[in-house]
Design a protein around this motif. Structure first.
Motif, mmCIF file in Angstrom:
data_model
loop_
_atom_site.group_PDB
_atom_site.id
_atom_site.type_symbol
_atom_site.label_atom_id
_atom_site.label_comp_id
_atom_site.label_asym_id
_atom_site.label_seq_id
_atom_site.Cartn_x
_atom_site.Cartn_y
_atom_site.Cartn_z
ATOM 1 N N ALA A 146 -45.458 25.885 55.699
ATOM 2 C CA ALA A 146 -44.932 24.528 55.597
ATOM 3 C C ALA A 146 -46.016 23.604 55.066
ATOM 4 O O ALA A 146 -47.182 23.712 55.453
ATOM 5 C CB ALA A 146 -44.458 24.050 56.952
ATOM 6 N N PRO A 147 -45.668 22.765 54.117
ATOM 7 C CA PRO A 147 -46.674 21.845 53.564
ATOM 8 C C PRO A 147 -47.142 20.869 54.630
ATOM 9 O O PRO A 147 -46.418 20.535 55.557
ATOM 10 C CB PRO A 147 -45.911 21.127 52.453
ATOM 11 N N LYS A 148 -48.381 20.439 54.442
ATOM 12 C CA LYS A 148 -48.948 19.477 55.383
ATOM 13 C C LYS A 148 -48.364 18.097 55.140
ATOM 14 O O LYS A 148 -48.359 17.606 54.017
ATOM 15 C CB LYS A 148 -50.471 19.413 55.245
ATOM 16 N N THR A 149 -47.876 17.521 56.212
ATOM 17 C CA THR A 149 -47.376 16.156 56.113
ATOM 18 C C THR A 149 -48.544 15.177 56.255
ATOM 19 O O THR A 149 -49.672 15.551 56.604
ATOM 20 C CB THR A 149 -46.341 15.886 57.203
ATOM 21 N N ARG A 150 -48.245 13.920 55.988
ATOM 22 C CA ARG A 150 -49.302 12.905 56.087
ATOM 23 C C ARG A 150 -49.818 12.768 57.521
ATOM 24 O O ARG A 150 -51.016 12.626 57.756
ATOM 25 C CB ARG A 150 -48.752 11.565 55.609
ATOM 26 N N SER A 151 -48.876 12.839 58.506
ATOM 27 C CA SER A 151 -49.312 12.739 59.903
ATOM 28 C C SER A 151 -50.179 13.925 60.288
ATOM 29 O O SER A 151 -51.143 13.784 61.059
ATOM 30 C CB SER A 151 -48.091 12.652 60.816
ATOM 31 N N ALA B 123 -62.289 25.771 61.632
ATOM 32 C CA ALA B 123 -61.425 26.948 61.564
ATOM 33 C C ALA B 123 -60.393 26.936 62.688
ATOM 34 O O ALA B 123 -59.208 27.226 62.477
ATOM 35 C CB ALA B 123 -62.272 28.216 61.638
ATOM 36 N N LEU B 124 -60.842 26.567 63.910
ATOM 37 C CA LEU B 124 -59.912 26.524 65.030
ATOM 38 C C LEU B 124 -58.837 25.459 64.813
ATOM 39 O O LEU B 124 -57.648 25.694 65.074
ATOM 40 C CB LEU B 124 -60.682 26.233 66.317
ATOM 41 N N ILE B 125 -59.239 24.300 64.316
ATOM 42 C CA ILE B 125 -58.276 23.228 64.095
ATOM 43 C C ILE B 125 -57.264 23.616 63.035
ATOM 44 O O ILE B 125 -56.055 23.369 63.171
ATOM 45 C CB ILE B 125 -59.014 21.940 63.713
ATOM 46 N N ALA B 126 -57.745 24.273 61.942
ATOM 47 C CA ALA B 126 -56.828 24.685 60.880
ATOM 48 C C ALA B 126 -55.812 25.696 61.389
ATOM 49 O O ALA B 126 -54.615 25.601 61.109
ATOM 50 C CB ALA B 126 -57.622 25.252 59.716
ATOM 51 N N ASP B 127 -56.289 26.705 62.166
ATOM 52 C CA ASP B 127 -55.366 27.714 62.693
ATOM 53 C C ASP B 127 -54.371 27.080 63.671
ATOM 54 O O ASP B 127 -53.169 27.395 63.655
ATOM 55 C CB ASP B 127 -56.151 28.819 63.411
ATOM 56 N N LEU B 128 -54.849 26.192 64.545
ATOM 57 C CA LEU B 128 -53.981 25.585 65.544
ATOM 58 C C LEU B 128 -52.887 24.747 64.897
ATOM 59 O O LEU B 128 -51.704 24.884 65.218
ATOM 60 C CB LEU B 128 -54.815 24.721 66.495
ATOM 61 N N LEU B 129 -53.280 23.900 63.952
ATOM 62 C CA LEU B 129 -52.284 23.045 63.311
ATOM 63 C C LEU B 129 -51.325 23.854 62.453
ATOM 64 O O LEU B 129 -50.137 23.520 62.349
ATOM 65 C CB LEU B 129 -52.985 21.969 62.483
ATOM 66 N N GLY B 130 -51.837 24.921 61.834
ATOM 67 C CA GLY B 130 -50.949 25.770 61.041
ATOM 68 C C GLY B 130 -49.896 26.437 61.898
ATOM 69 O O GLY B 130 -48.707 26.476 61.538
#
Length: 412
Positions: free
Chosen positions: A14-19, A35-42
């Motif tokens: 899913a594309p990243k939204t502005r929020s 890396a942790l933040i990217a995996d978690l948000l993904g």
């Protein structure tokens, strides 16, 4: 045969939204591991998309909020471990801001005002109504509170007389008592109403008011008032407002009784309706004798027992002071004169109680304030002055019990 390579299923991210971008930047600024933040948000974005398509948007948003709350402690600990000092400072400031915001919101919620629940008298009420001693107009004070006891502002309470004396009262609660009498008044604020009694006792003049004297450790005393109403008769129901000038000498308890605290003298302001008066109250220190008084002992009182045809001699300090002997027994005969108190001190009526002095001392008798009281204003110029009290003459009890008070005066 030539084998055909197997095709792996493609995964659409899913594309990243502005929020989401704003959230990711904020977490990175607080020192979190990229890396942790990217995996978690993904993972959150993929799961949110799946749940939104299966369970609906609102259910997906609720799940996402719960996951964010659950993962917050882990994110904070990760930021503490991997963040720079500046990032840790930003993290601490953010936590403090969240705590402060939550505290303010909680306080606002707890202290919020509810709808009107009851009417409460604002003051000037006795056990069965409101006493009005004013001659001029006076505003009734009625408070409106909610179920938590919070006072509500901007409430229009209306008043009307229901029965009783024909007193003057406006719809806003301005009352004027033109004669003594009782009336029932109703205060209303839809859907609330409260009936109460107004005791009209207008005071035209205060002839006398006060407490008298007190002893440290002794009982408290009530105010005695001699007030005259508009009809010339004594007013028996009083709603007085009192103020003690020096509350370290005496204080007022919740029932309006004056309680002595330490030796000294203080002024009491007395307000009854729109009339004002005042009175000095003296608190004495109990002692056994006047011998060996310290210079700082300015107000002292000692017990006295006089038997018939007996006398006592007490040493007196040097300086200027008042002496007052008062009999406790109601059977004691009235005392109206003195013996040996200098010029003009001879008794006008024969009295069985004589107060005299000896030594380098001059005393002038004080006018009698009440039966059973002897008073003198004295100046002892040197040590060795003595007071002599004698009980002689026919009539009266065999023994008189009383007290002797000494009040030193400032010498300028």
């Amino acid at each position: 045969m030539r084998s055909t390579p197997s095709r792996q299923p493609s995964v659409t991210t899913a594309p990243k939204t502005r929020s989401a971008l704003v959230t990711e930047r904020a977490l990175l600024a607080l020192g979190g591991d990229p890396a942790l933040i990217a995996d978690l948000l993904g993972d959150l974005r993929e799961e949110y998309s799946y749940r939104a398509s299966c369970d609906g948007v609102y259910a997906a948003r609720f799940w996402c909020l719960c996951e964010m709350v659950r993962s917050t402690p882990h994110l904070v600990w990760n930021a503490v471990r991997h963040g720079t000092p500046a990032a840790r400072a930003r993290l601490a400031a953010s936590i403090l801001a969240v705590v402060a915001t939550f505290s303010v919101l909680t306080f606002a919620w707890v202290t919020r005002n509810g709808p009107p629940a009851s009417l409460v008298f604002g003051g000037g009420i006795d056990s069965d109504g409101i006493v009005v001693n004013n001659v001029g107009p006076v505003q009734l004070s009625m408070l409106v509170v909610d179920s938590r006891g919070h006072r509500l502002a901007r409430t229009e309470v209306r008043y009307q007389r229901i029965s009783g004396a024909p007193i003057q009262i406006s719809t806003r609660g301005v009352i004027k008592c033109t004669r003594p009498g009782d009336a029932i008044v109703r205060a209303s604020l839809a859907p609330l109403h409260k009936d109460f009694v107004i005791h009209c006792e207008p005071v035209r003049k205060i002839r006398d008011a006060g407490w008298g004297n007190f002893v440290v450790g002794g009982p408290a005393g009530m105010l005695t008032v001699d007030a005259i109403g508009l009809d010339g008769q004594p007013v028996t129901r009083i709603g007085a407002r009192l103020r003690v000038e020096d509350s370290t000498v005496a204080t007022l308890d919740s029932s309006g009784r004056l309680r002595p605290l330490r030796p000294g003298q203080t002024w009491i302001d007395i307000e009854i309706g729109d009339r004002r008066a005042g009175d000095f109250v003296t608190v004495f220190e109990p002692v056994r004798t006047f011998e060996g008084l310290r210079p700082d002992q300015r107000w002292v009182v000692a017990p006295i027992r006089l038997t018939r045809d007996a006398s006592i001699r007490w040493p007196l300090p040097t300086g200027v002071f008042f002496l007052t002997f008062s009999a406790d027994s109601s059977e004691a005969p009235p005392m109206r004169g003195f013996v040996g108190l200098g010029s003009g001190s001879s008794p006008t009526v024969e009295s069985p109680i004589n107060m005299s002095v000896a030594g380098l001392i001059m005393c002038t008798r004080m006018s009698e304030s009440q039966p059973g009281v002897l008073g003198a204003h004295c100046l002892a110029r040197a040590p060795g002055a003595t007071l002599i009290l004698t009980y002689s003459g026919p009539g009266g009890p065999n023994e008189i019990v009383g007290s002797l008070a000494l009040e030193r005066q400032d010498q300028h």
